[in-house]
Write an enzyme that holds these catalytic residues in place. Structure first.
Site, PDB file in Angstrom:
ATOM      1  N   TYR A 140     -55.861  10.763  32.465  1.00 19.72           N
ATOM      2  CA  TYR A 140     -55.747  11.518  31.214  1.00 19.72           C
ATOM      3  C   TYR A 140     -57.109  11.987  30.699  1.00 19.72           C
ATOM      4  O   TYR A 140     -57.190  12.868  29.860  1.00 19.72           O
ATOM      5  CB  TYR A 140     -55.059  10.686  30.131  1.00 19.72           C
ATOM      6  CG  TYR A 140     -53.577  10.431  30.358  1.00 19.72           C
ATOM      7  CD1 TYR A 140     -52.913  10.971  31.453  1.00 19.72           C
ATOM      8  CD2 TYR A 140     -52.852   9.651  29.483  1.00 19.72           C
ATOM      9  CE1 TYR A 140     -51.571  10.735  31.674  1.00 19.72           C
ATOM     10  CE2 TYR A 140     -51.491   9.405  29.692  1.00 19.72           C
ATOM     11  CZ  TYR A 140     -50.864   9.947  30.794  1.00 19.72           C
ATOM     12  OH  TYR A 140     -49.529   9.705  31.002  1.00 19.72           O
ATOM     13  N   LYS A 190     -50.959   1.298  42.247  1.00 15.29           N
ATOM     14  CA  LYS A 190     -50.331   1.990  43.387  1.00 15.29           C
ATOM     15  C   LYS A 190     -51.335   1.911  44.539  1.00 15.29           C
ATOM     16  O   LYS A 190     -51.783   2.923  45.086  1.00 15.29           O
ATOM     17  CB  LYS A 190     -50.005   3.438  42.958  1.00 15.29           C
ATOM     18  CG  LYS A 190     -49.177   4.224  43.945  1.00 15.29           C
ATOM     19  CD  LYS A 190     -47.733   3.804  44.010  1.00 15.29           C
ATOM     20  CE  LYS A 190     -47.010   4.584  45.087  1.00 15.29           C
ATOM     21  NZ  LYS A 190     -45.715   3.999  45.464  1.00 15.29           N
ATOM     22  N   ASP A 222     -43.954   1.663  41.152  1.00 15.10           N
ATOM     23  CA  ASP A 222     -42.545   2.047  41.344  1.00 15.10           C
ATOM     24  C   ASP A 222     -41.659   0.804  41.330  1.00 15.10           C
ATOM     25  O   ASP A 222     -40.585   0.787  40.716  1.00 15.10           O
ATOM     26  CB  ASP A 222     -42.352   2.858  42.642  1.00 15.10           C
ATOM     27  CG  ASP A 222     -43.240   2.383  43.788  1.00 15.10           C
ATOM     28  OD1 ASP A 222     -44.041   1.450  43.583  1.00 15.10           O
ATOM     29  OD2 ASP A 222     -43.130   2.933  44.897  1.00 15.10           O
ATOM     30  N   ASP A 246     -48.541   4.305  30.063  1.00 14.34           N
ATOM     31  CA  ASP A 246     -47.841   5.256  29.187  1.00 14.34           C
ATOM     32  C   ASP A 246     -46.352   5.268  29.545  1.00 14.34           C
ATOM     33  O   ASP A 246     -45.467   5.125  28.695  1.00 14.34           O
ATOM     34  CB  ASP A 246     -48.475   6.644  29.409  1.00 14.34           C
ATOM     35  CG  ASP A 246     -47.945   7.687  28.450  1.00 14.34           C
ATOM     36  OD1 ASP A 246     -47.235   7.311  27.493  1.00 14.34           O
ATOM     37  OD2 ASP A 246     -48.235   8.880  28.660  1.00 14.34           O
ATOM     38  N   ASP A 250     -43.077   3.036  27.566  1.00 12.68           N
ATOM     39  CA  ASP A 250     -41.917   3.732  26.984  1.00 12.68           C
ATOM     40  C   ASP A 250     -40.613   3.235  27.616  1.00 12.68           C
ATOM     41  O   ASP A 250     -39.619   3.053  26.925  1.00 12.68           O
ATOM     42  CB  ASP A 250     -42.042   5.251  27.157  1.00 12.68           C
ATOM     43  CG  ASP A 250     -42.730   5.873  25.955  1.00 12.68           C
ATOM     44  OD1 ASP A 250     -43.314   5.109  25.152  1.00 12.68           O
ATOM     45  OD2 ASP A 250     -42.688   7.106  25.800  1.00 12.68           O
TER      46      ASP A 250
END
Ligand code: NAD
Length: 354
Positions: A140, A190, A222, A246, A250
């Site tokens: 980001y 990852k 994942d 992020d 959520d």
């Protein structure tokens, strides 16, 4: 004295922060922490009063405070302003100005509200986890290109970059947090694909040597996304990068069943910042129906992480548990057969149970 800056913001912000301050004052009478409160402005209300969403004086006051309690900002009234004047700029300015490098989001399933979870009761009963998300690095904040021609075709790219000190800082915080919880940390990356994840994993394993009392495991992002849906109870603390955090935070936030109940903390270099995860909820603002529990639980996090007042934090959390167990419900979580209460009544009932 411990100075708390209170920024109510817009919409339901003033109602829910008023509740949280009432609870903090009551808890201070009991635990003699020595809290003092100062009000400052940010968001749309600051724009209306001072012509800018984050007055320099607000940021300065936050930098010099022991902690910041924040409501929410935003609303239709300010949606068409030039970007630099919009309420959300206040949040970006505060995050940057206070060096808020970690976001902590607890997800707790209350037994009394278990039917509100989209997952089966047996999967979520007793679920109590905390996501620690890196907040100022990663993809980001990396270099990016909106459009370029490469090999004759249009491309765009975003760069992910993490340094060893950045990963060390968030990892230490996550281990320290796991130490005061149930002593289990899951690092999510990852590493089978990304170089930044391989560096992340290496640093986490190095930091782990200083925390032999904390049990560490690693999951690919994942798999973690699946595990949150099929067995969320396996988690205590999860630490992960900005983008993975992020998305996972959520996903995890819906497990609890109501947005009005969810607190958060953003830990900074200068001070730390506590706010509910919900927005300014303009549809219910000023009606005394907003659920103040997310903000009150954020105040409990403030006591725990900024003032090391663990007993006081636990007392607030227990009072909320008891309020729900006694059958009191604000409109967002109300069902037939329960006692419907407004924001102010909820505050009084929680204070009585402290
Ligand atoms: P929202 O979180 O404000 O509201 C979503 C839904 O949840 C609404 O139906 C609302 O009534 C309900 N809700 C939210 N908080 C509640 C509470 N405490 N009790 C009961 N019900 C509650 O999200 P939105 O509608 O997408 O955004 C509204 C405004 O808030 C926008 O201007 C947005 O930019 C802003 N916003 C601010 C923040 C922040 O300040 N951190 C975060 C998200 C959104």
């Amino acid at each position: 004295m411990k100075k708390i800056i209170v920024i109510a913001g817009d919409g339901v912000g003033p109602e829910v922060t008023k509740s949280a301050v009432t609870v903090l004052k009551k808890i201070d009478e009991k635990f003699k922490i020595g809290l003092e409160f100062e009000t400052r402005y940010a968001g749309g209300s600051a724009y209306d009063k001072f012509g800018e969403p984050l007055p320099a004086e607000t940021l300065e006051a936050c930098k010099n405070a022991d902690a910041v309690l924040f409501g929410a900002v935003g609303g239709k009234k300010w949606d068409n302003l030039e970007v630099k004047f919009r309420p959300e700029q206040a949040l970006f300015g505060l995050r940057k100005g206070l060096g808020l490098f970690a976001n902590l989001r607890p997800v707790k399933v209350y037994e009394a509200l278990i039917d509100g979870s989209p997952l089966k009761p047996e999967l979520v009963s007793g679920c109590d986890l905390l996501i620690v998300r890196e907040l100022v690095g990663g993809i980001y904040f990396g270099d990016r290109c909106e459009s370029e021609i490469y090999n004759g075709v249009e491309c765009a790219w975003d760069m992910e970059n993490y340094s060893v000190p950045e990963v060390e800082r968030i990892t230490k915080l996550a281990f320290d947090t796991a130490k005061i919880r149930r002593g289990k940390l899951t690092s999510v990356d990852k590493a089978n694909v990304l170089s930044t994840s391989r560096l992340w994993r290496r640093v986490v394993n190095d930091v782990a040597k200083n925390y032999p009392e904390v049990e560490l495991n690693h999951l690919y992002v994942d798999n973690c996304a699946m595990q949150l849906a099929v067995n969320p109870k396996q988690f205590d603390v999860i630490v992960t990068s900005n983008m993975f955090g992020d998305i996972l935070s959520d996903e995890a936030s819906v497990i609890g069943g109501s947005i009005g109940l969810m607190p958060s903390a953003s830990i900074g270099e200068l001070t730390s910042f506590y706010e509910p995860i919900h927005g300014s909820a303009p549809d219910i603002a000023g009606k005394n129906i907003a659920n103040p529990m997310g903000t009150i639980l954020s105040a409990a996090m403030l006591l725990r992480y900024s003032l090391q007042a663990e007993d006081a934090a636990k007392t607030i959390e227990a009072a909320i548990d008891k309020t729900l167990a006694d059958g009191y419900r604000t409109a967002d979580i109300y069902k037939d057969g329960f006692k419907k209460i407004g924001t102010e009544e909820a505050t009084e009932i929680i204070c009585e149970r402290l």
